[in-house]
Design an enzyme around this catalytic site. Structure first.
Site, mmCIF file in Angstrom:
data_model
loop_
_atom_site.group_PDB
_atom_site.id
_atom_site.type_symbol
_atom_site.label_atom_id
_atom_site.label_comp_id
_atom_site.label_asym_id
_atom_site.label_seq_id
_atom_site.Cartn_x
_atom_site.Cartn_y
_atom_site.Cartn_z
ATOM 1 N N ASP A 37 0.809 -1.313 -0.113
ATOM 2 C CA ASP A 37 -0.129 0.102 0.023
ATOM 3 C C ASP A 37 0.907 1.158 0.057
ATOM 4 O OD1 ASP A 37 -2.518 1.388 0.000
ATOM 5 O OD2 ASP A 37 -2.792 1.345 2.417
ATOM 6 N N GLY A 38 0.150 2.296 -0.540
ATOM 7 C CA GLY A 38 1.010 3.681 -0.448
ATOM 8 C C GLY A 38 1.681 3.901 -1.742
ATOM 9 N N TRP A 42 2.918 7.852 -2.427
ATOM 10 C CA TRP A 42 4.404 7.857 -2.943
ATOM 11 C C TRP A 42 4.604 9.120 -4.010
ATOM 12 C CZ3 TRP A 42 7.184 7.290 -7.355
ATOM 13 C CH2 TRP A 42 8.663 7.216 -7.131
ATOM 14 N N HIS A 54 2.589 3.255 -8.920
ATOM 15 C CA HIS A 54 2.616 1.713 -9.295
ATOM 16 C C HIS A 54 3.682 1.308 -9.985
ATOM 17 C CE1 HIS A 54 -1.417 1.933 -7.755
ATOM 18 N NE2 HIS A 54 -2.042 2.625 -8.768
ATOM 19 N N SER A 82 -7.461 -5.889 -5.785
ATOM 20 C CA SER A 82 -8.483 -6.435 -4.958
ATOM 21 C C SER A 82 -9.874 -6.363 -5.906
ATOM 22 C CB SER A 82 -8.603 -5.628 -3.575
ATOM 23 O OG SER A 82 -9.196 -4.448 -3.997
ATOM 24 N N LEU A 148 10.703 -21.006 -4.041
ATOM 25 C CA LEU A 148 9.595 -20.176 -3.384
ATOM 26 C C LEU A 148 8.324 -20.320 -4.175
ATOM 27 C CD1 LEU A 148 8.848 -17.483 -1.594
ATOM 28 C CD2 LEU A 148 9.446 -16.267 -3.569
HETATM 29 C C1 FPP Z 1 -1.913 0.250 -3.291
HETATM 30 O O1 FPP Z 1 -1.597 1.485 -3.490
HETATM 31 C C2 FPP Z 1 -1.453 -0.593 -4.469
HETATM 32 C C3 FPP Z 1 -2.270 -1.137 -5.476
HETATM 33 C C4 FPP Z 1 -3.665 -1.057 -5.488
HETATM 34 C C5 FPP Z 1 -1.202 -1.798 -6.404
HETATM 35 C C6 FPP Z 1 -0.288 -2.631 -6.207
HETATM 36 C C7 FPP Z 1 0.527 -2.649 -7.497
HETATM 37 C C8 FPP Z 1 1.738 -2.341 -7.444
HETATM 38 C C9 FPP Z 1 2.665 -2.655 -6.309
HETATM 39 C C10 FPP Z 1 2.468 -2.590 -8.572
HETATM 40 C C11 FPP Z 1 2.261 -3.621 -9.825
HETATM 41 C C12 FPP Z 1 2.626 -4.911 -9.116
HETATM 42 C C13 FPP Z 1 2.779 -6.126 -9.948
HETATM 43 C C14 FPP Z 1 3.112 -7.223 -9.114
HETATM 44 C C15 FPP Z 1 3.418 -5.774 -11.324
HETATM 45 P P1 FPP Z 1 -2.673 2.733 -3.399
HETATM 46 O O2 FPP Z 1 -2.749 3.006 -4.907
HETATM 47 O O3 FPP Z 1 -3.986 2.341 -2.897
HETATM 48 O O4 FPP Z 1 -1.942 3.656 -2.551
HETATM 49 P P2 FPP Z 1 -2.450 4.917 -1.621
HETATM 50 O O5 FPP Z 1 -3.127 4.211 -0.667
HETATM 51 O O6 FPP Z 1 -1.282 5.662 -1.229
HETATM 52 O O7 FPP Z 1 -3.410 5.687 -2.588
#
Ligand code: FPP
Length: 274
Positions: A37-38, A42, A54, A82, A148
């Site tokens: 998350d985050g 960022w 992302h 999700s 893994l």
């Molecule tokens: C949450 O941050 C993160 C996500 C919803 C997506 C996670 C995706 C990645 C780490 C990149 C893609 C992954 C792979 C495996 C290719 P947020 O957007 O909710 O952050 P915020 O809470 O600061 O708005």
């Protein structure tokens, strides 16, 4: 990959080296699950579009997968998308899916080299057909990996998973040959996406939020939770080590008492018989 390779990458005398040295190899978590998350925050801190967060998160994914494999962790599960995330703007979803395809294509060689088994959990059929194809190919090509197990949760929801498992268990119990069987935890677990895998011992969440966000709701029943303020794109090997050191300091009792002959995991279901 090995712990020796891992040690070789860590500067001698560093905090990371001290954390690695303090880890007890016999008390490593078998399964680590991470709520990444985050990314949005960022990007906002840098006045960048959310999708850049992302994109920056990919390096953290790469480093975490590599470190988990080197540390002989059996299962790593990352929460990448999700079911609720479908509510996000179309552009953001499309970028996430593109990043996913790019990541899998770029990392396939590394996964094969290190015998990592790639696996998707969630409602994979809800993803774009091209994304599904790419994920399916990676799962097939890495299927014999004995290192893994890298689960990536996509279009995933914990309540959905439990509901689907309950429905599948019901269908199973309705078959005439299973009329004598009863629904119990072992049987229900065998219908989860993670059937045959140990439950997470450690759940990590980045960016400081104290929520489980519908992630592995059944499986985290006894997981230790570790929350860090670090935003996902900044998460590095040293943050994983910090979480592992904290995990090893916890006393796990699974609802029992200390010094009762050692804790036993009540809900681990490995290769259950249906
Ligand atoms: C949450 O941050 C993160 C996500 C919803 C997506 C996670 C995706 C990645 C780490 C990149 C893609 C992954 C792979 C495996 C290719 P947020 O957007 O909710 O952050 P915020 O809470 O600061 O708005």
């Amino acid at each position: 990959m090995s712990k020796a390779d891992f040690k070789g990458q860590i500067p001698e005398g560093s905090t990371e080296a001290a954390m690695l040295a303090s880890l007890d190899e016999n008390r490593m978590p078998r399964h680590v699950a991470i709520i990444m998350d985050g990314n949005g925050r960022w990007a906002r801190q840098r006045r960048l579009p959310r999708v850049d967060g992302h994109r920056a998160g990919i390096s953290a994914v790469r480093e975490t997968v590599e470190a988990a494999a080197q540390l002989d962790i059996e299962v790593l599960t990352l929460y990448a998308f999700s079911r609720e995330n479908w509510k996000r703007p179309k552009d953001e979803i499309e970028t996430l899916m593109e990043l996913l395809k790019e990541f899998v294509a770029a990392e396939l060689g590394t996964m094969l080299k290190h015998r990592i088994r790639f696996n998707v959990i969630g409602r994979i059929h809800e993803l774009d057909p091209m994304v599904q194809k790419c994920l399916q190919e990676a799962m097939t090509l890495t299927a014999t990996g004995d290192g893994l197990l890298f689960n990536i949760a996509l279009s995933y929801g914990g309540r959905t998973e439990i509901t689907e498992a309950a429905a599948a268990a019901h269908r199973f119990l309705c078959r005439p040959e299973n009329q004598h069987r009863e629904l119990d935890e072992t049987l229900l677990s065998s219908f989860l996406y993670t059937s045959g895998q140990p439950d997470p011992d450690l759940l990590i969440r980045t960016s400081g939020e104290m929520r489980v966000s519908n992630f592995l709701l059944w499986q985290i029943a006894y997981a230790e939770i570790w929350v860090t303020e670090v935003l996902w794109p900044d998460f590095r090997r040293c943050d994983l080590l910090e979480a592992l050191v904290a995990f090893q300091k916890r006393e796990r009792r699974y609802g029992g008492l200390e010094n009762e002959g050692g804790p036993s995991r009540p809900t681990d279901v490995l290769a259950p018989s249906r």
